[in-house]
Design a protein around this motif. Structure first.
Motif, PDB file in Angstrom:
ATOM      1  N   ALA A  33      56.977  10.133 -30.639  1.00  0.00           N
ATOM      2  CA  ALA A  33      58.322  10.751 -30.576  1.00  0.00           C
ATOM      3  C   ALA A  33      59.249   9.731 -30.235  1.00  0.00           C
ATOM      4  O   ALA A  33      60.651   9.803 -30.365  1.00  0.00           O
ATOM      5  CB  ALA A  33      58.107  11.570 -29.082  1.00  0.00           C
ATOM      6  N   ARG A  34      58.814   8.724 -29.595  1.00  0.00           N
ATOM      7  CA  ARG A  34      59.948   7.509 -29.132  1.00  0.00           C
ATOM      8  C   ARG A  34      60.310   6.845 -30.373  1.00  0.00           C
ATOM      9  O   ARG A  34      61.491   6.525 -30.521  1.00  0.00           O
ATOM     10  CB  ARG A  34      59.282   6.742 -28.073  1.00  0.00           C
ATOM     11  N   VAL A  35      59.384   6.602 -31.284  1.00  0.00           N
ATOM     12  CA  VAL A  35      59.702   5.794 -32.714  1.00  0.00           C
ATOM     13  C   VAL A  35      60.597   6.584 -33.420  1.00  0.00           C
ATOM     14  O   VAL A  35      61.596   6.207 -33.711  1.00  0.00           O
ATOM     15  CB  VAL A  35      58.495   5.689 -33.419  1.00  0.00           C
ATOM     16  N   ARG A  36      60.332   8.021 -33.519  1.00  0.00           N
ATOM     17  CA  ARG A  36      61.179   8.599 -34.187  1.00  0.00           C
ATOM     18  C   ARG A  36      62.735   8.865 -33.578  1.00  0.00           C
ATOM     19  O   ARG A  36      63.608   8.739 -34.396  1.00  0.00           O
ATOM     20  CB  ARG A  36      60.733  10.205 -34.374  1.00  0.00           C
ATOM     21  N   GLU A  37      62.801   8.736 -32.185  1.00  0.00           N
ATOM     22  CA  GLU A  37      64.149   8.897 -31.605  1.00  0.00           C
ATOM     23  C   GLU A  37      64.860   7.570 -32.121  1.00  0.00           C
ATOM     24  O   GLU A  37      66.107   7.970 -32.224  1.00  0.00           O
ATOM     25  CB  GLU A  37      63.930   9.084 -30.032  1.00  0.00           C
ATOM     26  N   VAL A  38      64.232   6.681 -31.895  1.00  0.00           N
ATOM     27  CA  VAL A  38      64.926   5.344 -31.951  1.00  0.00           C
ATOM     28  C   VAL A  38      65.360   5.220 -33.411  1.00  0.00           C
ATOM     29  O   VAL A  38      66.556   4.956 -33.791  1.00  0.00           O
ATOM     30  CB  VAL A  38      64.347   3.947 -31.388  1.00  0.00           C
ATOM     31  N   VAL A  39      64.479   5.192 -34.455  1.00  0.00           N
ATOM     32  CA  VAL A  39      64.814   5.074 -35.724  1.00  0.00           C
ATOM     33  C   VAL A  39      65.917   6.141 -36.287  1.00  0.00           C
ATOM     34  O   VAL A  39      66.766   5.780 -36.991  1.00  0.00           O
ATOM     35  CB  VAL A  39      63.460   4.975 -36.577  1.00  0.00           C
ATOM     36  N   SER A  40      65.824   7.531 -35.811  1.00  0.00           N
ATOM     37  CA  SER A  40      66.616   8.369 -36.124  1.00  0.00           C
ATOM     38  C   SER A  40      68.178   7.966 -35.714  1.00  0.00           C
ATOM     39  O   SER A  40      69.059   8.367 -36.473  1.00  0.00           O
ATOM     40  CB  SER A  40      66.395   9.733 -35.395  1.00  0.00           C
ATOM     41  N   TRP A  41      68.468   7.264 -34.394  1.00  0.00           N
ATOM     42  CA  TRP A  41      69.630   7.070 -33.953  1.00  0.00           C
ATOM     43  C   TRP A  41      70.207   5.997 -34.904  1.00  0.00           C
ATOM     44  O   TRP A  41      71.295   5.946 -35.356  1.00  0.00           O
ATOM     45  CB  TRP A  41      69.696   6.503 -32.558  1.00  0.00           C
ATOM     46  N   LEU A  42      69.469   4.880 -35.345  1.00  0.00           N
ATOM     47  CA  LEU A  42      69.853   3.551 -35.947  1.00  0.00           C
ATOM     48  C   LEU A  42      70.079   4.315 -37.360  1.00  0.00           C
ATOM     49  O   LEU A  42      71.192   3.484 -37.903  1.00  0.00           O
ATOM     50  CB  LEU A  42      68.589   2.614 -36.019  1.00  0.00           C
ATOM     51  N   ALA A  43      69.357   5.022 -37.933  1.00  0.00           N
ATOM     52  CA  ALA A  43      69.512   5.403 -39.505  1.00  0.00           C
ATOM     53  C   ALA A  43      70.209   6.672 -39.655  1.00  0.00           C
ATOM     54  O   ALA A  43      70.235   7.286 -40.983  1.00  0.00           O
ATOM     55  CB  ALA A  43      68.250   5.598 -39.950  1.00  0.00           C
ATOM     56  N   ALA A  44      70.984   7.288 -38.533  1.00  0.00           N
ATOM     57  CA  ALA A  44      71.635   8.389 -38.654  1.00  0.00           C
ATOM     58  C   ALA A  44      73.012   8.128 -39.644  1.00  0.00           C
ATOM     59  O   ALA A  44      73.376   7.034 -39.681  1.00  0.00           O
ATOM     60  CB  ALA A  44      72.170   8.730 -37.218  1.00  0.00           C
TER      61      ALA A  44
END
Ligand SMILES: [Zn+2]
Length: 454
Positions: A33-44
């Motif tokens: 969940a944390r991995v998805r949260e951080v990478v999703s912010w960066l690659a939005a």
């Protein structure tokens, strides 16, 4: 110890090893969940592909600084999270352009005087600062016009109609910087907000001409930042292990299927995510012997410029840097290679042996990759190598078909794989930070450095 337990002993021991990796802090801090949260912010899409020199990249740098602060890390001496440097560029100002268009249909002509910055903006300047001539007007994702934009020598002024939410339009707002030079472009490229010009039917034969002025592009040093945080060491605190990734990507560009944002989810939002999560987990574990420097580089896609600037004027004594673990593209394993990783230039030092053993404790296998040697000089580790520092990139994927395309999106990442690899990297970082000996080049490695980039 019960018989049943005795039979289970090998399993318990093995899982204890794995358990060692599944340190409660690691298990709690590095989750899918944390991995998805951080990478999703960066690659939005809102990050507009994190191009160096873009406002979105500066926003990302601030966000990363906040992550490091929240993790309880220590900023650089002087209290900043940023290692600052500059690259040559130009200053542009869409508020200072003028553009009048004349449209001719048959013997009828109509004139359109456009309001600077509100209706018209400057996408690319030119050597000339004014002109009055025929021009091309068309939609932003028209492939013919795309070729015109990409060709600096194009001898026709181009005017692209773009929706107000398009990344090109946002990027060209007001006074803004661009890296690089005018590059001898003879004609400018303007953007016009969709809806300013009347709609046209495709069968209409329309001839356009333009009278325009643009301010001379002002040469300037564009300020840029590497994001840096430290975890102070103990008995070996004057020795440093650099854990890095690049937080920039290539921004916006030629649309593919109407998508002009090159999100760079794998390249290298995945590595940047690893640096953030490793810093958060390690900050909750016993302090290391050597000081750990967490660094997110900018301008990697511009030729490793951010890491080159870092190594040229490092925030700590360069001779104290014992190793660089650079993380690149962790999110797209080849089929059947889930939970495996590889290291560039692994034959040049004992780095891969050390990292491989630690990865194994974390349940990740180190494998060979056919291009690992060619890629040794392809990422930020190379900036350290050039200063003789043992530095390698670790990847857990492949040069997949979405590489440097708008389709390098979060949805295509293998989050369970990424999470497993990042968890195992905790062992790797701790190993380099706590072991007695520092990693060493071997003779082949020394010969490779002597050869330079070739
Ligand atoms: Zn990359």
């Amino acid at each position: 110890m019960s018989r049943m337990l005795l039979r289970l002993l090998p399993v318990v021991l093995a899982s204890a090893g794995a358990l060692r990796c599944q340190d409660p802090v690691v298990a709690e801090r590095i989750t899918e969940a944390r991995v998805r949260e951080v990478v999703s912010w960066l690659a939005a899409d809102e990050r507009a592909g994190r191009d160096t020199g873009s406002p979105e990249l500066e926003q990302t740098a601030d966000w990363l600084g906040e992550r490091f602060a929240a993790a309880g890390l220590v900023p650089l001496p002087g209290g900043s999270w940023f290692h600052e440097y500059t690259l040559p560029g130009i200053g542009l100002d869409s508020r200072a352009v003028t553009l009048k268009l004349v449209r001719k249909v048959g013997d009828k002509s109509a004139e359109f005087v456009l309001e600077p910055d509100k209706d018209v903006r400057l996408l690319r300047p030119a050597d000339l600062v004014s002109g009055e001539e025929e021009c091309t007007v068309g939609l932003v994702d028209d492939p013919v016009l795309q070729r015109l934009i990409d060709a600096p020598s194009a001898r026709r002024t181009a005017v692209l109609e773009v929706p107000a939410e398009h990344p090109f339009w946002k990027r060209a707002a007001g006074a803004h910087d661009r890296l690089g030079s005018v590059r001898g472009a003879s004609r400018p490229v303007f953007l016009i907000r969709t809806g300013v010009l009347p709609a046209r039917s495709a069968d209409q034969e329309v001839a356009w001409s333009a009278a325009w002025t643009v301010p001379a592009a002002e040469k300037k040093d564009v300020p840029l930042r590497n994001v840096t945080a430290t975890m102070p060491g103990t008995d070996k605190k004057d020795e440093f292990v650099v854990v890095s990734a690049h937080y920039d990507h290539i921004g916006t560009g030629r649309p593919v299927d109407g998508d002009a944002i090159y999100n760079g989810a794998d390249d290298d939002a995945s590595g940047t995510t690893a640096v953030v999560l490793l810093s958060e987990a390690l900050a909750k574990m016993p302090p290391p012997r050597r000081t750990i420097l967490f660094v997110c580089f900018s301008a990697e896609e511009r030729g490793l410029e951010g890491s080159a600037a870092f190594c040229k004027r490092p925030p700590v004594p360069r001779e104290g840097i014992v190793a660089n673990l650079n993380l690149e593209m962790l999110g797209r394993p080849e089929p059947g290679k889930e939970g495996k990783a590889w290291i560039t230039g692994s034959g040049y030092s004992d780095f891969a042996d050390i990292a491989g053993a630690a990865l194994k404790r974390g349940g990740v296998e180190l494998i060979d990759f056919r291009m690992a040697d060619q890629l040794f000089a392809a990422s930020d580790n190379w900036s350290f190598v050039r200063h003789g520092i043992v530095a390698h990139s670790l990847s857990a994927g492949s040069l997949h078909s979405d590489y440097h395309r708008p389709s390098d999106e979060v949805e295509r990442l293998d989050i369970p794989h990424m999470t497993k690899v990042i968890r195992a990297l905790v062992e790797v970082v701790r190993e380099f930070a706590n072991r007695d000996a520092r990693p060493e080049w071997n003779d082949e490695g020394k010969a490779r450095i002597a050869r330079g980039k070739r």
